[in-house]
Design a protein around this motif. Structure first.
Motif, PDB file in Angstrom:
ATOM      1  N   GLU A 220       2.095   4.966 -11.253  1.00 54.49           N
ATOM      2  CA  GLU A 220       1.193   4.509 -10.199  1.00 54.49           C
ATOM      3  C   GLU A 220       1.249   5.476  -9.019  1.00 54.49           C
ATOM      4  OE1 GLU A 220       1.144  -0.288 -10.342  1.00 54.49           O
ATOM      5  OE2 GLU A 220       2.903   0.617  -9.399  1.00 54.49           O
ATOM      6  N   TYR A 221       0.195   5.475  -8.200  1.00 55.99           N
ATOM      7  CA  TYR A 221       0.189   6.350  -7.026  1.00 55.99           C
ATOM      8  C   TYR A 221      -0.837   5.840  -6.019  1.00 55.99           C
ATOM      9  CZ  TYR A 221      -3.045   8.262 -10.504  1.00 55.99           C
ATOM     10  OH  TYR A 221      -3.978   8.390 -11.501  1.00 55.99           O
ATOM     11  N   TYR A 222      -0.628   6.246  -4.770  1.00 57.08           N
ATOM     12  CA  TYR A 222      -1.580   5.978  -3.699  1.00 57.08           C
ATOM     13  C   TYR A 222      -2.467   7.208  -3.536  1.00 57.08           C
ATOM     14  CZ  TYR A 222       0.673   1.695  -1.977  1.00 57.08           C
ATOM     15  OH  TYR A 222       1.163   0.408  -1.839  1.00 57.08           O
ATOM     16  N   VAL A 223      -3.753   7.044  -3.795  1.00 53.88           N
ATOM     17  CA  VAL A 223      -4.697   8.159  -3.720  1.00 53.88           C
ATOM     18  C   VAL A 223      -4.812   8.632  -2.266  1.00 53.88           C
ATOM     19  CG1 VAL A 223      -7.070   8.888  -4.162  1.00 53.88           C
ATOM     20  CG2 VAL A 223      -5.970   7.225  -5.676  1.00 53.88           C
ATOM     21  N   GLY A 224      -4.622   9.936  -2.065  1.00 50.53           N
ATOM     22  CA  GLY A 224      -4.735  10.520  -0.732  1.00 50.53           C
ATOM     23  C   GLY A 224      -3.497  10.438   0.114  1.00 50.53           C
ATOM     24  N   SER A 225      -2.415   9.903  -0.422  1.00 49.04           N
ATOM     25  CA  SER A 225      -1.195   9.705   0.375  1.00 49.04           C
ATOM     26  C   SER A 225      -0.507  11.012   0.748  1.00 49.04           C
ATOM     27  CB  SER A 225      -0.220   8.799  -0.382  1.00 49.04           C
ATOM     28  OG  SER A 225       0.029   9.290  -1.690  1.00 49.04           O
ATOM     29  N   HIS A 226      -0.873  12.112   0.093  1.00 45.60           N
ATOM     30  CA  HIS A 226      -0.240  13.402   0.380  1.00 45.60           C
ATOM     31  C   HIS A 226      -0.620  13.938   1.755  1.00 45.60           C
ATOM     32  CE1 HIS A 226      -4.271  14.293  -0.866  1.00 45.60           C
ATOM     33  NE2 HIS A 226      -4.129  15.582  -0.683  1.00 45.60           N
ATOM     34  N   ARG A 227      -1.636  13.368   2.401  1.00 43.27           N
ATOM     35  CA  ARG A 227      -2.066  13.868   3.702  1.00 43.27           C
ATOM     36  C   ARG A 227      -1.687  12.918   4.847  1.00 43.27           C
ATOM     37  NH1 ARG A 227      -5.057  18.404   2.736  1.00 43.27           N
ATOM     38  NH2 ARG A 227      -6.049  18.543   4.777  1.00 43.27           N
ATOM     39  N   ALA A 228      -0.789  11.993   4.556  1.00 45.20           N
ATOM     40  CA  ALA A 228      -0.264  11.120   5.607  1.00 45.20           C
ATOM     41  C   ALA A 228       0.777  11.884   6.436  1.00 45.20           C
ATOM     42  CB  ALA A 228       0.357   9.871   4.993  1.00 45.20           C
ATOM     43  N   PRO A 229       1.084  11.425   7.641  1.00 47.53           N
ATOM     44  CA  PRO A 229       2.094  12.113   8.467  1.00 47.53           C
ATOM     45  C   PRO A 229       3.461  12.163   7.784  1.00 47.53           C
ATOM     46  CG  PRO A 229       0.834  10.539   9.774  1.00 47.53           C
ATOM     47  CD  PRO A 229       0.461  10.293   8.339  1.00 47.53           C
ATOM     48  N   ASP A 230       4.239  13.177   8.139  1.00 46.36           N
ATOM     49  CA  ASP A 230       5.596  13.313   7.611  1.00 46.36           C
ATOM     50  C   ASP A 230       6.452  12.115   8.015  1.00 46.36           C
ATOM     51  OD1 ASP A 230       5.494  16.018   6.487  1.00 46.36           O
ATOM     52  OD2 ASP A 230       5.355  16.709   8.556  1.00 46.36           O
ATOM     53  N   PHE A 231       7.280  11.638   7.080  1.00 47.83           N
ATOM     54  CA  PHE A 231       8.394  10.769   7.447  1.00 47.83           C
ATOM     55  C   PHE A 231       9.578  11.697   7.687  1.00 47.83           C
ATOM     56  CE2 PHE A 231      12.190   8.316   6.912  1.00 47.83           C
ATOM     57  CZ  PHE A 231      11.885   7.062   7.459  1.00 47.83           C
ATOM     58  N   LEU A 232      10.196  11.603   8.865  1.00 47.65           N
ATOM     59  CA  LEU A 232      11.274  12.516   9.235  1.00 47.65           C
ATOM     60  C   LEU A 232      12.613  11.799   9.190  1.00 47.65           C
ATOM     61  CD1 LEU A 232       9.545  14.296  12.248  1.00 47.65           C
ATOM     62  CD2 LEU A 232       9.741  15.105   9.888  1.00 47.65           C
ATOM     63  N   PHE A 233      13.434  12.147   8.212  1.00 50.33           N
ATOM     64  CA  PHE A 233      14.780  11.581   8.134  1.00 50.33           C
ATOM     65  C   PHE A 233      15.618  12.155   9.280  1.00 50.33           C
ATOM     66  CE2 PHE A 233      13.259  11.110   3.777  1.00 50.33           C
ATOM     67  CZ  PHE A 233      13.658   9.814   3.492  1.00 50.33           C
ATOM     68  N   GLY A 234      16.229  11.262  10.027  1.00 53.43           N
ATOM     69  CA  GLY A 234      16.995  11.715  11.178  1.00 53.43           C
ATOM     70  C   GLY A 234      16.129  12.328  12.254  1.00 53.43           C
ATOM     71  N   GLY A 235      14.815  12.136  12.146  1.00 54.50           N
ATOM     72  CA  GLY A 235      13.901  12.682  13.134  1.00 54.50           C
ATOM     73  C   GLY A 235      13.547  14.133  12.929  1.00 54.50           C
TER      74      GLY A 235
ATOM     75  N   HIS B  73       3.997   2.228   1.999  1.00 55.30           N
ATOM     76  CA  HIS B  73       3.076   1.099   1.894  1.00 55.30           C
ATOM     77  C   HIS B  73       2.344   0.867   3.225  1.00 55.30           C
ATOM     78  CE1 HIS B  73       4.815   0.244  -2.004  1.00 55.30           C
ATOM     79  NE2 HIS B  73       6.025   0.220  -1.458  1.00 55.30           N
ATOM     80  N   ASP B  74       3.058   1.071   4.323  1.00 54.02           N
ATOM     81  CA  ASP B  74       2.421   0.935   5.630  1.00 54.02           C
ATOM     82  C   ASP B  74       1.329   1.987   5.805  1.00 54.02           C
ATOM     83  OD1 ASP B  74       4.218  -1.101   6.119  1.00 54.02           O
ATOM     84  OD2 ASP B  74       5.571   0.139   7.327  1.00 54.02           O
ATOM     85  N   ASP B  75       1.633   3.215   5.394  1.00 55.92           N
ATOM     86  CA  ASP B  75       0.631   4.292   5.478  1.00 55.92           C
ATOM     87  C   ASP B  75      -0.571   3.981   4.600  1.00 55.92           C
ATOM     88  OD1 ASP B  75       2.116   5.760   7.267  1.00 55.92           O
ATOM     89  OD2 ASP B  75       2.878   7.186   5.786  1.00 55.92           O
ATOM     90  N   ALA B  76      -0.326   3.452   3.408  1.00 56.43           N
ATOM     91  CA  ALA B  76      -1.428   3.132   2.499  1.00 56.43           C
ATOM     92  C   ALA B  76      -2.390   2.140   3.130  1.00 56.43           C
ATOM     93  CB  ALA B  76      -0.887   2.587   1.185  1.00 56.43           C
ATOM     94  N   GLU B  77      -1.830   1.163   3.833  1.00 62.37           N
ATOM     95  CA  GLU B  77      -2.687   0.179   4.509  1.00 62.37           C
ATOM     96  C   GLU B  77      -3.392   0.812   5.707  1.00 62.37           C
ATOM     97  OE1 GLU B  77      -2.370  -4.277   6.560  1.00 62.37           O
ATOM     98  OE2 GLU B  77      -0.620  -3.355   5.600  1.00 62.37           O
ATOM     99  N   ARG B  78      -2.662   1.604   6.455  1.00 55.50           N
ATOM    100  CA  ARG B  78      -3.222   2.192   7.683  1.00 55.50           C
ATOM    101  C   ARG B  78      -4.344   3.177   7.369  1.00 55.50           C
ATOM    102  NH1 ARG B  78       1.234   4.223   9.407  1.00 55.50           N
ATOM    103  NH2 ARG B  78       1.812   2.345  10.544  1.00 55.50           N
ATOM    104  N   TYR B  79      -4.156   3.975   6.294  1.00 53.42           N
ATOM    105  CA  TYR B  79      -5.126   5.037   5.988  1.00 53.42           C
ATOM    106  C   TYR B  79      -6.021   4.698   4.792  1.00 53.42           C
ATOM    107  CZ  TYR B  79      -2.019   7.532   9.136  1.00 53.42           C
ATOM    108  OH  TYR B  79      -1.264   7.903  10.237  1.00 53.42           O
ATOM    109  N   HIS B  80      -6.008   3.441   4.371  1.00 53.41           N
ATOM    110  CA  HIS B  80      -6.909   2.955   3.314  1.00 53.41           C
ATOM    111  C   HIS B  80      -6.749   3.756   2.014  1.00 53.41           C
ATOM    112  CE1 HIS B  80      -8.738   0.655   6.535  1.00 53.41           C
ATOM    113  NE2 HIS B  80      -8.928   1.782   7.217  1.00 53.41           N
ATOM    114  N   GLN B  81      -5.499   3.891   1.585  1.00 52.88           N
ATOM    115  CA  GLN B  81      -5.201   4.590   0.338  1.00 52.88           C
ATOM    116  C   GLN B  81      -5.176   3.579  -0.809  1.00 52.88           C
ATOM    117  OE1 GLN B  81      -1.384   6.162   1.349  1.00 52.88           O
ATOM    118  NE2 GLN B  81      -2.187   7.543   2.916  1.00 52.88           N
TER     119      GLN B  81
END
Length: 404
Positions: free
Chosen positions: A288-303, A323-331
């Motif tokens: 499974e995958y979220y279509v277009g999720s590759h262009r969401a903002p970076d998640f930064l571990f430790g900032g 999952h939050d990004d998928a909802e926010r960016y309609h993926q």
């Protein structure tokens, strides 16, 4: 607070230099290595250096040498700075040196990426097409890949080769060659690397780098249409550096490979393929995958990092963010219901995972391969130098074995 000092070295191994108070050379300065607004290391300028002593600088006891944190990829070193703790004062590399502090290029991710990740990728695609570097068909594939984060190449591997791989893998399980390893969480949920044991073939178990032992797997991984596509997006020969053979669906949570699969030279210089070794239907752990999720903002571990291992306490937050990004960016969440021989190519930052298995007892045999470019190196090559191989325009390397 007049300070003298210099940042003399800043690479993937060490941060070195010197710093001292002009009026109080006996006082040792505390320093911080910072990425953006995050401190990634602290150290004191109190080491002896003969050349500083000869120059009459603080009796020579004002140098520092600090190991570069392993979670900082080479591409981010340019953005690292050294400052005096508690003061907005920074040490700079020698003028005209490559050092730290250079600007990041214009890409979707702050970590850079490939040409397809640049904001001007469409202009570059058009230019490549006008020059005749890519065909109409390849141009359309690249467009879909940038738009969606993945590409399906139907029938990329012919049925006879799929059958050869399945036969060879069965032999590898029944009579494992010396040195072959699996990664498994069976039977007790603890991850371990051990020789293949048929009792653990199901569940969360992977055969590692099968291409080092199976000619057919190597040939399929380097299938002509796959290599053509990867060569175009990498602008270089593709390098296969991690292979995972799955007997069952992984049921792995939605994730992005950049959190775990480490390309040292740039965490975004990464792509992957998923080869179906049998037909896939709903309920057997389909991808499974979220279509277009590759262009969401970076998640930064430790900032500051794309890599999870230095901040494992943030893993759950990372998974939830997808999952939050998928909802926010309609993926849209969708599945890859492949036919045997189909290949899915996905972007470094495509959010993907394994669906729940609702039809137990069914296999979902597949071959996953992670790639970078010939000019790049996986992180493990810092300490592992097994022999590489090449076939059909694709380089093969492994953290565990020599490759023919």
């Amino acid at each position: 607070m007049p300070i003298r000092g210099s940042l003399d070295r800043c690479d993937d191994q060490l941060i070195e230099g010197w710093a001292t108070l002009v009026d109080q050379p006996e006082k040792k300065l505390s320093l911080e290595a910072v990425l953006g607004d995050r401190v990634v290391g602290r150290f004191v300028a109190d080491r002896f250096r003969a050349d500083l002593n000869e120059a009459g600088i603080a009796d020579g006891e004002c140098a520092f040498s600090f190991a570069m944190p392993a979670f900082v990829p080479k591409s981010e070193i340019r953005n690292l700075a050294v400052r005096i703790e508690g003061a907005p004062l920074y040490l700079r590399p020698p003028a005209a040196g490559p050092g730290c502090g250079a600007a990041v290029r214009e890409t979707v991710s702050r970590f850079g990426g490939l040409w397809i990740d640049r904001h001007d990728w469409l202009d570059r695609l058009a230019e490549k097409y006008r020059r005749g570097d890519i065909s109409d068909a390849l141009s359309a594939r690249i467009f879909r890949f940038v738009r969606d984060g993945y590409l399906v190449i139907e029938g990329a591997v012919p049925p006879p080769m799929v059958a050869r791989i399945n036969d060879d893998v069965e032999r590898l399980w029944q009579k494992p060659p010396e040195g072959l390893l699996i990664e498994t969480f069976e039977p007790d949920g603890q991850m371990r690397y051990i020789p293949p044991d048929i009792r653990y073939r199901g569940g969360r178990t992977k055969l590692l780098d099968v291409y080092a032992f199976c000619d057919a797997a190597r040939e399929a991984t380097a299938a002509a249409e796959v290599v053509e596509f990867l060569t175009a997006v990498f602008e270089d020969k593709p390098k296969a550096f991690q292979g995972l053979h799955f007997w069952n669906g992984s049921q792995q949570a939605m994730h992005k490979d950049t959190a775990y699969v480490k390309v040292d030279t740039n965490p975004m210089h990464l792509a992957a393929t998923w080869l179906a070794l049998e037909d896939v239907e709903p309920g057997i752990g389909e991808l499974e995958y979220y279509v277009g999720s590759h262009r969401a903002p970076d998640f930064l571990f430790g900032g500051n990092s794309k890599w999870m291992e230095s901040h494992t306490e943030e893993h759950d937050s990372f998974l939830q963010s997808l999952h939050d990004d998928a909802e926010r960016y309609h993926q849209t969440r969708t599945s890859f219901l492949a036919k045997a021989g189909d290949v899915l190519v996905w972007h470094a930052d495509l959010a993907h995972g394994g669906a729940a298995i609702t039809k137990p007892g069914r296999s979902r045999r597949s071959l996953v391969t992670h790639f970078t470019s010939a000019a790049d190196e996986p992180f493990y090559r810092r300490n592992s130098q097994y022999r590489e191989g090449e076939l059909q325009g694709c380089i093969f390397t492994s953290a565990y074995y020599n490759v023919p």
